[in-house]
Enzyme design. Structure first.
Site, PDB file in Angstrom:
ATOM      1  CB  SER A   1     -41.017 106.255  30.669  1.00 25.31           C
ATOM      2  OG  SER A   1     -41.728 105.184  31.510  1.00 25.31           O
TER       3      SER A   1
HETATM    4  N1  SAH Z   1     -38.265 101.752  31.484  1.00 24.41           N
HETATM    5  C1  SAH Z   1     -39.401 101.539  30.607  1.00 24.41           C
HETATM    6  C2  SAH Z   1     -40.942 101.333  30.692  1.00 24.41           C
HETATM    7  C3  SAH Z   1     -41.670 100.232  29.495  1.00 24.41           C
HETATM    8  S1  SAH Z   1     -43.368 100.577  30.038  1.00 24.41           S
HETATM    9  C4  SAH Z   1     -39.416 102.771  28.895  1.00 24.41           C
HETATM   10  O1  SAH Z   1     -39.010 102.903  29.129  1.00 24.41           O
HETATM   11  O2  SAH Z   1     -39.064 101.966  27.984  1.00 24.41           O
HETATM   12  C5  SAH Z   1     -43.070  98.740  31.358  1.00 24.41           C
HETATM   13  C6  SAH Z   1     -42.525  97.847  31.368  1.00 24.41           C
HETATM   14  O3  SAH Z   1     -43.308  96.702  32.432  1.00 24.41           O
HETATM   15  C7  SAH Z   1     -42.891  96.754  29.580  1.00 24.41           C
HETATM   16  O4  SAH Z   1     -42.032  96.337  29.169  1.00 24.41           O
HETATM   17  C8  SAH Z   1     -43.554  96.272  30.057  1.00 24.41           C
HETATM   18  O5  SAH Z   1     -43.343  94.189  29.660  1.00 24.41           O
HETATM   19  C9  SAH Z   1     -42.662  95.559  31.211  1.00 24.41           C
HETATM   20  N2  SAH Z   1     -43.659  94.715  32.914  1.00 24.41           N
HETATM   21  C10 SAH Z   1     -45.258  94.574  33.337  1.00 24.41           C
HETATM   22  N3  SAH Z   1     -45.187  93.793  34.082  1.00 24.41           N
HETATM   23  C11 SAH Z   1     -43.710  92.963  34.554  1.00 24.41           C
HETATM   24  C12 SAH Z   1     -43.589  92.291  35.217  1.00 24.41           C
HETATM   25  N4  SAH Z   1     -44.581  91.814  35.808  1.00 24.41           N
HETATM   26  N5  SAH Z   1     -42.316  92.398  35.345  1.00 24.41           N
HETATM   27  C13 SAH Z   1     -41.178  92.282  34.583  1.00 24.41           C
HETATM   28  N6  SAH Z   1     -41.857  93.716  33.273  1.00 24.41           N
HETATM   29  C14 SAH Z   1     -42.730  94.304  33.845  1.00 24.41           C
END
Ligand code: SAH
Length: 187
Positions: A33
């Site tokens: 993010s």
């Molecule tokens: N806070 C993280 C955001 C990553 S993007 C950062 O700043 O790096 C969102 C993440 O949510 C991705 O890694 C994706 O794989 C994960 N995600 C999507 N659906 C999910 C679910 N049902 N359970 C756990 N993680 C999930």
């Protein structure tokens, strides 16, 4: 945020961009993010210290590290095993070894550890996953993006006994929350 080295959470070839206020790709079609978004969501949690926090969507682990700077009880779920593995390794190296990370579908929460005082979801769902509401303590708050492609709002939900209060914190853009109570099969 100045204590967490964001350049370590982005792919090596993108390190020169790590301190721009922008999201960056982290592989598997996912993104770390934008720092502004991390700050906004973290502030919206209104942490006072000591809250038990669930993060859904560990991704790079950057937001996880920010939460770990503010609370000693942080639980994070990621569905992509390789991202969870990388985040685990980096968080250990930076001294956040006590943060718990699990591979699984975070749209169903982490029932064994519930209730949580705060829940932060870093991927958007079509509606508030009921399991997350069930796992929220009374007086607790969830910050999460809800909506559809190109039209998402960041919401703060507060659980007040039998009812909930919903606040709209503005427009936002996230990747999909894939899972039983998120988008199923990409829908
Ligand atoms: N806070 C993280 C955001 C990553 S993007 C950062 O700043 O790096 C969102 C993440 O949510 C991705 O890694 C994706 O794989 C994960 N995600 C999507 N659906 C999910 C679910 N049902 N359970 C756990 N993680 C999930």
């Amino acid at each position: 945020m100045t204590r967490v080295p964001r350049h370590l959470f982005v792919p090596e070839v993108l390190r020169h961009k790590a301190y721009l206020d922008a999201p960056l790709p982290i592989g598997f079609g996912q993104t770390i993010s934008q720092p502004y978004t991390v700050a906004l969501m973290t502030e919206a949690l209104e942490l006072r210290g000591g809250e038990k926090i669930l993060e859904v969507g560990t991704g790079s682990g950057y937001q996880t590290a920010i939460l770990a700077e503010l609370s000693q009880r942080v639980f994070s779920i990621e569905r992509i095993p390789e991202l969870a593995r990388r985040a685990r390794k980096l968080l250990d190296r930076l001294g956040y070894g006590w943060v718990l990370i699990r591979v699984g579908d975070g749209s169903r929460g982490w029932p064994e550890e519930a209730p949580f005082d705060r829940i932060l979801v870093t991927a958007y769902a079509p509606r508030i996953p009921p399991a997350l509401l069930d796992q929220l303590a009374v007086g607790g708050k969830i910050v999460l993006p809800i909506g559809r492609e190109g039209e998402q709002r960041l919401l703060r939900i507060t659980r007040l006994g039998d009812s909930i209060r919903q606040e709209d914190l503005g427009p936002c853009k996230f990747v999909k929350l894939l899972g039983e109570e998120g988008w199923q099969g990409g829908r």
